[in-house]
Motif scaffolding. Structure first.
Motif, short mmCIF file in Angstrom:
data_model
loop_
_atom_site.label_atom_id
_atom_site.label_comp_id
_atom_site.label_asym_id
_atom_site.label_seq_id
_atom_site.Cartn_x
_atom_site.Cartn_y
_atom_site.Cartn_z
N PRO A 143 0.72 -5.01 2.02
CA PRO A 143 -0.17 -4.37 1.03
C PRO A 143 0.31 -4.51 -0.42
O PRO A 143 -0.51 -4.57 -1.34
N PRO A 155 1.84 -0.25 8.15
CA PRO A 155 1.02 -1.23 7.43
C PRO A 155 1.84 -2.40 6.88
O PRO A 155 1.27 -3.43 6.52
N HIS A 176 0.50 -7.16 11.85
CA HIS A 176 -0.65 -7.42 10.96
C HIS A 176 -0.55 -8.81 10.35
O HIS A 176 0.53 -9.23 9.90
#
Length: 400
Positions: free
Chosen positions: A344, A333, A339
């Motif tokens: 995050p 992530p 991404h």
């Protein structure tokens, strides 16, 4: 009748005889006479005077306390340990000294501090002082660094929370696990809930990362993991509050939340090889993530890949050793190649210069940067062609 008159006029001539006779008659009738009355009167006077004297003393003592500040005399005796908290006000320091019986009243300490311009230089930390000192002497001891008990730990800029726990554990012998448990609830450590807001449409992940402000901290004798992390969060809030970080971000970086700017600050802190480049790297991050001028709006910063590996216990790598599969892993992530947009959470705990750079970066359309010398300075470019030339320069200088 003449005889009666004569008796009246003759009384002085009778002298002692007449007086003795009257005294005899009074005693005979059961009366004690003047001596007993005199003793009784004397006793009553003493009682009254004692009461008046005691009341006067009590009243004077009370009145005196209104006009004279309670304070001990002299340099004191024995030994006491007191802690001055980060950001403590003079009155709060005075309360701490009173609680330890170092000074007699907070008011006395405040007055001593007001009379000494150096009182603003009292540093947070643990001090060895004496009990029952005059407020003036106590202030002098707090201003004398020889009385400061040094047990410090320095957290460098850009360290991750995991690295920070290790540094704190090594210094305090508190197990790393206790720091990890305390950090699970950032709000319980003092991070206001409004920090955990994003405007980029991504889900908020509440993490302590980014809020453990890098600085030198005093370790109290009975320090706890929770207490130490709270001190670091308090410091972060103080620094960003003084900078007006949140207000400036919302005013100057319209559409970006303070939390997103904190993430950018952590990215710049990790990527910059030189403090001079922090603001420019933050500008590159904003340009890539928010302007639509960079493919997929991806940051493509390798440092975030390493952050996730550290979180999950994997071995980190230098950028030159990373494979395409490493940097484009969709299951990571924190892969800013796989991404779009920001990560995050922050990926470390940035210092003040990095925060400043993210809050108010210099104007520029840069989309690329590369380190070009061994001092860590970067060259910035707006086009691929310009960037390629900078890369060649870096290779010539032996950096790549």
């Amino acid at each position: 009748m003449i005889d009666d008159l004569d008796l009246g006029f003759d009384e002085p001539e009778r002298g002692e005889k007449g007086r003795h006779r009257r005294g005899f008659v009074e005693r005979r009738n059961g009366r004690s006479g003047g001596r007993g009355k005199t003793i009784f009167a004397l006793l009553m006077a003493l009682v009254l005077l004692g009461g008046i004297g005691g009341g006067a003393f009590y009243g004077f003592d009370r009145v005196q306390n209104y006009f004279v500040t309670p304070d001990y005399d002299g340099a004191g005796t024995g030994e006491a340990m007191v802690e001055v908290k980060q950001g403590a006000l003079i009155a709060e320091i005075g309360d701490t000294l009173v609680a330890a019986d170092v000074v007699k009243s907070t008011k006395a300490f405040i007055e001593a501090a007001e009379a000494n311009a150096l009182s603003k230089n009292i540093q947070p930390g643990l001090y060895k002082v004496r009990k029952q000192m005059s407020a003036e002497k106590a202030l002098a001891m707090l201003l004398d660094r020889k009385n400061k008990v040094t047990n410090q730990v320095t957290i460098p800029e850009g360290r991750t929370a995991k690295d920070t726990y290790k540094l704190l554990s090594d210094k305090t012998k508190i197990p790393v696990k206790e720091f990890e448990v305390a950090a699970k609830d950032p709000e319980a450590l003092g991070v206001p809930d409004w920090w955990f807001v994003r405007k980029d449409g991504k889900k908020v992940t509440k993490s302590i990362e980014g809020f453990l402000y890098p600085d030198t901290y005093e370790i109290a004798p009975k320090a706890t993991a929770e207490g130490l992390l709270k001190d670091m969060v308090d410091n972060f809030l103080s620094v960003t509050g003084e900078m007006k970080f949140a207000e400036q971000v919302q005013e100057k970086r319209g559409g970006i939340s303070p939390y997103e700017a904190l993430i950018v600050a952590s990215m710049a802190q990790a990527e910059a090889g030189n403090a001079d480049d922090l603001g420019k790297i933050a500008r590159v991050a904003y340009n890539r993530a928010y302007t639509g001028k960079f493919p997929c709006s991806c940051l493509e910063f390798d440092v975030s890949v390493n952050y996730y590996w550290q979180l999950t216990g994997k071995k980190t790598k230098a950028s030159k050793d990373m494979t395409t599969a490493d940097i484009r892993d969709p299951k990571n992530p924190y892969s800013t190649h796989a991404h779009p947009g920001l990560t995050p959470t922050p990926i470390n705990n940035p210092g003040k210069q990095a925060l400043q750079g993210a809050m108010d970066p210099p104007e520029g359309g840069w989309l690329f940067f590369v380190a070009i010398d061994k001092q860590g300075h970067s060259a910035f470019a707006t086009t691929n062609a310009e960037h390629d030339r900078n890369v060649e320069k870096a290779k010539q200088n032996g950096v790549l």
